[in-house]
Design a protein around this motif. Structure first.
Motif, PDB file in Angstrom:
ATOM      1  N   LEU A 191       0.800   1.870 -12.772  1.00 19.70           N
ATOM      2  CA  LEU A 191       2.044   2.509 -13.190  1.00 19.70           C
ATOM      3  C   LEU A 191       3.113   1.457 -13.460  1.00 19.70           C
ATOM      4  CD1 LEU A 191       3.753   5.090 -13.581  1.00 19.70           C
ATOM      5  CD2 LEU A 191       4.228   5.024 -11.114  1.00 19.70           C
ATOM      6  N   GLN A 192       3.161   0.441 -12.632  1.00 17.16           N
ATOM      7  CA  GLN A 192       4.149  -0.619 -12.815  1.00 17.16           C
ATOM      8  C   GLN A 192       3.918  -1.361 -14.133  1.00 17.16           C
ATOM      9  OE1 GLN A 192       4.192  -3.611  -9.757  1.00 17.16           O
ATOM     10  NE2 GLN A 192       6.202  -4.392 -10.333  1.00 17.16           N
ATOM     11  N   LEU A 193       2.650  -1.601 -14.475  1.00 12.95           N
ATOM     12  CA  LEU A 193       2.343  -2.264 -15.748  1.00 12.95           C
ATOM     13  C   LEU A 193       2.916  -1.474 -16.919  1.00 12.95           C
ATOM     14  CD1 LEU A 193      -1.392  -3.450 -15.598  1.00 12.95           C
ATOM     15  CD2 LEU A 193       0.649  -4.874 -15.670  1.00 12.95           C
ATOM     16  N   VAL A 194       2.696  -0.168 -16.909  1.00 13.01           N
ATOM     17  CA  VAL A 194       3.146   0.675 -18.017  1.00 13.01           C
ATOM     18  C   VAL A 194       4.669   0.750 -18.060  1.00 13.01           C
ATOM     19  CG1 VAL A 194       3.122   3.021 -18.937  1.00 13.01           C
ATOM     20  CG2 VAL A 194       1.023   2.018 -18.032  1.00 13.01           C
ATOM     21  N   LEU A 195       5.284   0.987 -16.912  1.00 12.78           N
ATOM     22  CA  LEU A 195       6.744   1.092 -16.877  1.00 12.78           C
ATOM     23  C   LEU A 195       7.399  -0.220 -17.294  1.00 12.78           C
ATOM     24  CD1 LEU A 195       7.324   3.214 -13.643  1.00 12.78           C
ATOM     25  CD2 LEU A 195       7.817   3.885 -15.993  1.00 12.78           C
ATOM     26  N   ARG A 196       6.781  -1.347 -16.934  1.00 15.64           N
ATOM     27  CA  ARG A 196       7.353  -2.647 -17.308  1.00 15.64           C
ATOM     28  C   ARG A 196       7.395  -2.803 -18.831  1.00 15.64           C
ATOM     29  NH1 ARG A 196       8.568  -7.362 -14.579  1.00 15.64           N
ATOM     30  NH2 ARG A 196       9.491  -8.794 -16.091  1.00 15.64           N
ATOM     31  N   GLU A 197       6.345  -2.374 -19.510  1.00 18.54           N
ATOM     32  CA  GLU A 197       6.329  -2.442 -20.973  1.00 18.54           C
ATOM     33  C   GLU A 197       7.470  -1.602 -21.552  1.00 18.54           C
ATOM     34  OE1 GLU A 197       4.412  -4.153 -23.008  1.00 18.54           O
ATOM     35  OE2 GLU A 197       2.802  -4.869 -21.697  1.00 18.54           O
ATOM     36  N   LEU A 198       7.675  -0.410 -21.017  1.00 18.59           N
ATOM     37  CA  LEU A 198       8.730   0.476 -21.511  1.00 18.59           C
ATOM     38  C   LEU A 198      10.111  -0.095 -21.201  1.00 18.59           C
ATOM     39  CD1 LEU A 198       7.110   3.806 -20.297  1.00 18.59           C
ATOM     40  CD2 LEU A 198       7.351   3.093 -22.678  1.00 18.59           C
ATOM     41  N   GLU A 199      10.266  -0.640 -20.020  1.00 18.06           N
ATOM     42  CA  GLU A 199      11.555  -1.208 -19.627  1.00 18.06           C
ATOM     43  C   GLU A 199      11.923  -2.398 -20.498  1.00 18.06           C
ATOM     44  OE1 GLU A 199      10.936   0.076 -14.930  1.00 18.06           O
ATOM     45  OE2 GLU A 199      10.601  -1.984 -15.582  1.00 18.06           O
ATOM     46  N   ASP A 200      10.958  -3.263 -20.763  1.00 20.49           N
ATOM     47  CA  ASP A 200      11.233  -4.455 -21.579  1.00 20.49           C
ATOM     48  C   ASP A 200      11.643  -4.081 -23.004  1.00 20.49           C
ATOM     49  OD1 ASP A 200      10.676  -6.050 -19.432  1.00 20.49           O
ATOM     50  OD2 ASP A 200       8.677  -6.651 -20.099  1.00 20.49           O
ATOM     51  N   LEU A 201      11.118  -2.961 -23.507  1.00 19.87           N
ATOM     52  CA  LEU A 201      11.450  -2.520 -24.866  1.00 19.87           C
ATOM     53  C   LEU A 201      12.611  -1.533 -24.893  1.00 19.87           C
ATOM     54  CD1 LEU A 201       7.822  -2.010 -26.242  1.00 19.87           C
ATOM     55  CD2 LEU A 201       9.419  -3.808 -26.910  1.00 19.87           C
ATOM     56  N   ASN A 202      13.119  -1.170 -23.717  1.00 19.99           N
ATOM     57  CA  ASN A 202      14.218  -0.203 -23.600  1.00 19.99           C
ATOM     58  C   ASN A 202      13.857   1.137 -24.230  1.00 19.99           C
ATOM     59  OD1 ASN A 202      16.755   0.574 -22.660  1.00 19.99           O
ATOM     60  ND2 ASN A 202      17.779  -0.004 -24.574  1.00 19.99           N
ATOM     61  N   ILE A 203      12.646   1.601 -23.948  1.00 20.66           N
ATOM     62  CA  ILE A 203      12.187   2.903 -24.444  1.00 20.66           C
ATOM     63  C   ILE A 203      12.598   3.986 -23.451  1.00 20.66           C
ATOM     64  CG2 ILE A 203      10.200   4.255 -25.198  1.00 20.66           C
ATOM     65  CD1 ILE A 203      10.644   1.781 -26.883  1.00 20.66           C
ATOM     66  N   PRO A 204      13.328   5.024 -23.881  1.00 20.14           N
ATOM     67  CA  PRO A 204      13.623   6.141 -22.969  1.00 20.14           C
ATOM     68  C   PRO A 204      12.316   6.754 -22.445  1.00 20.14           C
ATOM     69  CG  PRO A 204      14.946   6.282 -24.967  1.00 20.14           C
ATOM     70  CD  PRO A 204      13.923   5.214 -25.205  1.00 20.14           C
ATOM     71  N   ARG A 205      12.278   7.116 -21.187  1.00 24.65           N
ATOM     72  CA  ARG A 205      11.015   7.532 -20.581  1.00 24.65           C
ATOM     73  C   ARG A 205      11.226   8.614 -19.521  1.00 24.65           C
ATOM     74  NH1 ARG A 205      13.129   2.855 -19.951  1.00 24.65           N
ATOM     75  NH2 ARG A 205      13.701   2.048 -17.918  1.00 24.65           N
ATOM     76  N   PHE A 206      10.308   9.556 -19.545  1.00 21.46           N
ATOM     77  CA  PHE A 206      10.188  10.571 -18.506  1.00 21.46           C
ATOM     78  C   PHE A 206       8.929  10.265 -17.712  1.00 21.46           C
ATOM     79  CE2 PHE A 206      12.477  12.651 -21.917  1.00 21.46           C
ATOM     80  CZ  PHE A 206      13.396  13.468 -21.301  1.00 21.46           C
ATOM     81  N   VAL A 207       8.922  10.640 -16.452  1.00 20.29           N
ATOM     82  CA  VAL A 207       7.684  10.649 -15.667  1.00 20.29           C
ATOM     83  C   VAL A 207       7.250  12.102 -15.522  1.00 20.29           C
ATOM     84  CG1 VAL A 207       6.713  10.376 -13.354  1.00 20.29           C
ATOM     85  CG2 VAL A 207       7.962   8.490 -14.399  1.00 20.29           C
ATOM     86  N   PHE A 208       5.995  12.361 -15.885  1.00 20.73           N
ATOM     87  CA  PHE A 208       5.412  13.687 -15.647  1.00 20.73           C
ATOM     88  C   PHE A 208       4.431  13.526 -14.492  1.00 20.73           C
ATOM     89  CE2 PHE A 208       2.240  17.048 -16.369  1.00 20.73           C
ATOM     90  CZ  PHE A 208       3.071  18.161 -16.433  1.00 20.73           C
ATOM     91  N   LEU A 209       4.835  14.007 -13.320  1.00 22.30           N
ATOM     92  CA  LEU A 209       4.004  13.895 -12.127  1.00 22.30           C
ATOM     93  C   LEU A 209       2.951  14.994 -12.187  1.00 22.30           C
ATOM     94  CD1 LEU A 209       3.519  12.372  -9.502  1.00 22.30           C
ATOM     95  CD2 LEU A 209       5.161  13.891  -8.386  1.00 22.30           C
ATOM     96  N   ASN A 210       1.764  14.599 -12.638  1.00 26.50           N
ATOM     97  CA  ASN A 210       0.675  15.547 -12.896  1.00 26.50           C
ATOM     98  C   ASN A 210      -0.114  15.837 -11.615  1.00 26.50           C
ATOM     99  OD1 ASN A 210      -0.990  17.149 -14.486  1.00 26.50           O
ATOM    100  ND2 ASN A 210      -2.321  15.464 -15.065  1.00 26.50           N
ATOM    101  N   LYS A 211      -0.929  16.855 -11.689  1.00 27.28           N
ATOM    102  CA  LYS A 211      -1.815  17.243 -10.575  1.00 27.28           C
ATOM    103  C   LYS A 211      -1.020  17.510  -9.301  1.00 27.28           C
ATOM    104  CE  LYS A 211      -5.275  14.143 -12.610  1.00 27.28           C
ATOM    105  NZ  LYS A 211      -6.203  13.018 -12.394  1.00 27.28           N
ATOM    106  N   ILE A 212       0.166  18.104  -9.472  1.00 29.85           N
ATOM    107  CA  ILE A 212       1.021  18.366  -8.318  1.00 29.85           C
ATOM    108  C   ILE A 212       0.346  19.314  -7.333  1.00 29.85           C
ATOM    109  CG2 ILE A 212       2.245  20.299  -9.390  1.00 29.85           C
ATOM    110  CD1 ILE A 212       3.793  17.530  -7.204  1.00 29.85           C
ATOM    111  N   ASP A 213      -0.623  20.098  -7.848  1.00 31.01           N
ATOM    112  CA  ASP A 213      -1.337  21.034  -6.978  1.00 31.01           C
ATOM    113  C   ASP A 213      -2.270  20.324  -6.013  1.00 31.01           C
ATOM    114  OD1 ASP A 213      -2.808  20.211  -9.205  1.00 31.01           O
ATOM    115  OD2 ASP A 213      -4.135  21.958  -9.100  1.00 31.01           O
ATOM    116  N   LYS A 214      -2.591  19.040  -6.299  1.00 31.77           N
ATOM    117  CA  LYS A 214      -3.511  18.293  -5.444  1.00 31.77           C
ATOM    118  C   LYS A 214      -2.801  17.235  -4.603  1.00 31.77           C
ATOM    119  CE  LYS A 214      -7.375  18.943  -8.628  1.00 31.77           C
ATOM    120  NZ  LYS A 214      -8.377  18.284  -9.509  1.00 31.77           N
ATOM    121  N   ALA A 215      -1.476  17.178  -4.702  1.00 30.36           N
ATOM    122  CA  ALA A 215      -0.723  16.164  -3.957  1.00 30.36           C
ATOM    123  C   ALA A 215      -0.842  16.413  -2.459  1.00 30.36           C
ATOM    124  CB  ALA A 215       0.739  16.186  -4.381  1.00 30.36           C
TER     125      ALA A 215
END
Length: 691
Positions: free
Chosen positions: A125-149
């Motif tokens: 997750l950190q790898l992906v977010l770092r790419e978005l942060e470096d490019l200043n891309i607006p981003r949402f997190v969709f926390l999936n599989k909430i039924d299995k948390a």
């Protein structure tokens, strides 16, 4: 649909409108392809939601993706929601296929980061977010599989927060009944919803414990927003309920400016939470004008500008350039230039739905389409329809390759076909590197990992019909000498008519490591005519191509000190042969030793895996030079070592295993080192057996 004004906003409000391009990104197997399928089903683009496991999804539609049940390339699908067009790009999550994501991100309006409550996947997750942060891309997190948390949402958020450099802003909280998530509360709308499988959720009254939890969570959300809004901070301090429009304006503003990362929850397999996600994208994600401004797009008049997200070579339609139109309009027949060449004339504009292409009319700013037959366009190119060549909007560099195989066509008749196929694959996937080794005559295919290379090999066979042979590339061993010797080399042959005669005496000495090869002569009295001396050097070089241990000989000095010739039978070829004979007969008596290449290696990894990496390096005859924190990366280390080339071959397999799939490395040649003992004997024996 209300008419949009010149600024791309509705006449009755300031909400961004127009076609949007959204990337679906996130760790491997987090549910991105399933979320795409759920979005397409919820928006009516497909009649029924398919399944990744059953091989019926729009995404992961290639044979390789189906066979391995994982995304191995991006999938593009366009749909509409509330009368507005959206193109969703499902990007692979495995680090081995991340280049597709890196090439797409610069031109998207926003990204949805799909993840789950799994601590093991935080480095991914950190790898992906770092790419978005470096490019200043607006981003949402969709926390999936909430039924299995298996954790409460607040605990999950605390666990995920280290992966993001900006606050993760909780937008929803789950409704629990008997330990099961049955719905969610929208903190901005202050509205409770109960999930309905495969359909829209039902609004219910908010009361009791859910109401108290909502008030606490909502205040926390507002506090975070107020960190960047003094007016909202004053309202909170004075217990003044902020207007709902004010909250939504702040949510959109801070998303666009990269000050927060909103978190939404859901279950993609049942389309739970998908409608709320789509509404958040519709109200808060910026449009193409903001993206064009971020990229510095400057169009002259009515000129069109586009960015090539991906190159695809199709079986029947030829080359397709998946392009985001950033300004103007691109239609069939439009002549496009890239930053350094004529890209070609567009032959067809296509809407994409997975691997299906449907011809359509011209594409306007904001739309994402496939453009046919732009033969000179490449992934990452900037395209423009004007006379002037456009400037490159962004530079996309591939991760350095980490694993290699040597490949060859099983049938010699396929050699040319193999070369053409490899060129097409590199065009589609610039993270592939092809190296032609002149010493071993091998074609070396470098990639991002074991699965990456496997998929490339499968494509060569399945798509291009080329049967290939694979093996480990040869290690660049060399040999040198440790003893000085003088050796005569004589070549005499008589077969009627002119014969062949060449006679030389060579003084052979070892050189220091890395000094290569030198040739000199001290001939006096013309015992070897001057015009034959270059031929002697050529013969020596011939003999050094393979020494007595079976490898090229380096770090050696050869001096021609004496010899003789025949006025009739001597020739360039005779003295070249004499030089080769002299060096070949001398080398076994010069105490030959094996040399192996040593590389400087730098491994980056989460710091909880550093000890494992050190053990891996030590077990591979590595000399650890030290380690330090990885600059700019919280919770990561960088380990430096010297490692033999023979130990680098499958190093990435162990590194990825020890780092939950996220560790990687770079390497460069440093020096040659003497290798003796059992290991050297085994290498020499293996070489002789192969010959």
């Amino acid at each position: 649909m209300t008419e949009a004004n010149a600024n791309g906003t509705r006449a009755n409000g300031n909400r961004p409108t127009g076609p949007r391009c959204i990337a679906l990104v996130g760790p491997f197997q987090s549910g991105k392809t399933t979320l795409l399928e759920a979005i397409l089903a919820r928006t009516g683009a497909i009649q029924r939601q398919g399944s990744v496991d059953a091989g019926t999804s729009v995404g992961d539609n290639s044979k390789e993706a189906r066979d391995h049940r994982m995304s191995v390339e991006l999938s593009v699908a366009t749909t509409s929601f509330m009368d507005e067009n959206y193109t969703f790009i499902d990007c692979p999550g495995s680090i081995e296929f991340l280049h597709d994501m890196r090439a797409v991100l610069p031109a998207v309006d926003a990204a949805v980061v799909v993840c789950e409550a799994d601590e093991k996947k935080i480095p991914q997750l950190q790898l992906v977010l770092r790419e978005l942060e470096d490019l200043n891309i607006p981003r949402f997190v969709f926390l999936n599989k909430i039924d299995k948390a298996d954790k409460r949402l607040r605990e999950t958020l605390q666990m995920l927060q280290p992966a993001s450099r900006v606050p993760l802003l909780l937008r929803q909280i789950p409704i629990w009944r008997n330990g099961i998530v049955t719905g969610f509360v929208d903190l901005a709308l202050e509205r409770a919803h109960v999930y309905k499988e495969y359909t829209a959720s039902q609004v219910v009254e908010l009361s009791g414990d859910d109401l108290e939890r909502e008030r606490t969570a909502r205040f926390t959300m507002l506090e975070t927003l107020a960190d960047h809004d003094d007016e909202l901070m004053e309202q909170l301090l004075e217990d003044i309920p902020p207007p709902r429009d004010k909250i939504f304006d702040d949510l959109a503003k801070e998303l666009r400016e990269g000050q927060v990362c909103p978190v939404l929850i859901g279950v993609a397999t049942r389309t739970n939470g998908v409608l709320r996600l789509l509404k958040a994208l519709r109200h808060e994600a910026p449009n193409v004008e903001t993206t064009a401004q971020r990229l510095g797009v400057k169009a002259n008049g009515n000129d069109a500008v586009g960015y090539v997200l991906k190159t695809i070579n199709t079986a029947h339609g030829g080359k397709m350039s998946v392009t985001r139109v950033l300004a103007g309009s691109i239609g069939d027949g439009t002549v496009m230039n890239s930053q350094d060449r004529d890209a070609g004339r567009v032959s067809g504009v296509y809407k994409m739905m997975g691997q299906a292409f449907e011809k359509r009319g011209a594409a306007s700013a904001g739309e994402t389409v496939a453009l046919g037959k732009l033969d000179n366009a490449k992934t990452g190119d900037t395209l423009a329809s004007g006379r002037e060549l456009p400037k490159r909007l962004t530079e996309v560099t591939a991760y350095p390759p980490v694993l290699a195989i040597s490949i060859a066509a099983k049938e010699r008749k396929d050699d040319v076909k193999l070369g053409q196929a490899l060129n097409k694959l590199v065009e589609e996937d610039p993270s592939i590197t092809i190296v032609h080794n002149p010493d071993t005559h091998e074609v070396i295919l470098w990639g991002q990992g074991e699965m990456h290379l496997r998929v490339i090999a499968e494509r060569l066979t399945d798509r291009f019909g080329i049967a290939i042979e694979k093996r480990q590339p040869q290690v660049g061993y060399r040999e040198t000498i440790k003893k000085t010797i003088q050796q005569r080399g004589r070549h005499r042959k008589q077969s009627g008519g002119h014969g062949q005669f060449g006679d030389v005496v060579l003084d052979i000495k070892p050189l220091g490591r890395g000094e290569g090869f030198t040739f000199a002569e001290t001939i006096t009295g013309g015992v070897v005519p001057r015009n034959y001396i270059p031929s002697v050097e050529e013969g020596v070089l011939d003999g050094l191509k393979q020494g007595p241990l079976g490898f090229p000989v380096v770090d050696i000095a050869v001096t021609l000190i004496d010899g003789s010739y025949h006025t009739v039978d001597s020739s360039d070829q005779a003295f070249r042969t004499a030089g080769r004979i002299g060096i070949v007969e001398a080398l076994p008596h010069c105490h030959p030793v094996l040399l192996e290449p040593i590389h400087l290696v730098e491994i980056v990894c989460p710091n909880d895996a550093t000890a494992k990496i050190n053990a891996i390096l030590s077990g591979r005859r590595g000399q650890i030079l030290g380690f330090d924190t990885r600059e700019g990366w919280s919770g990561w280390d960088s380990v430096r070592a010297q490692l033999p080339e023979s130990e680098i071959g499958d190093l990435i397999v162990e590194v990825r295993s020890a780092t939950a799939g996220v560790g990687t490395f770079t390497f460069q040649f440093d020096h040659m080192a003497e290798l003796t003992g059992r290991t050297a004997d085994q290498i020499v024996a293996s070489r002789r057996a192969a010959e």
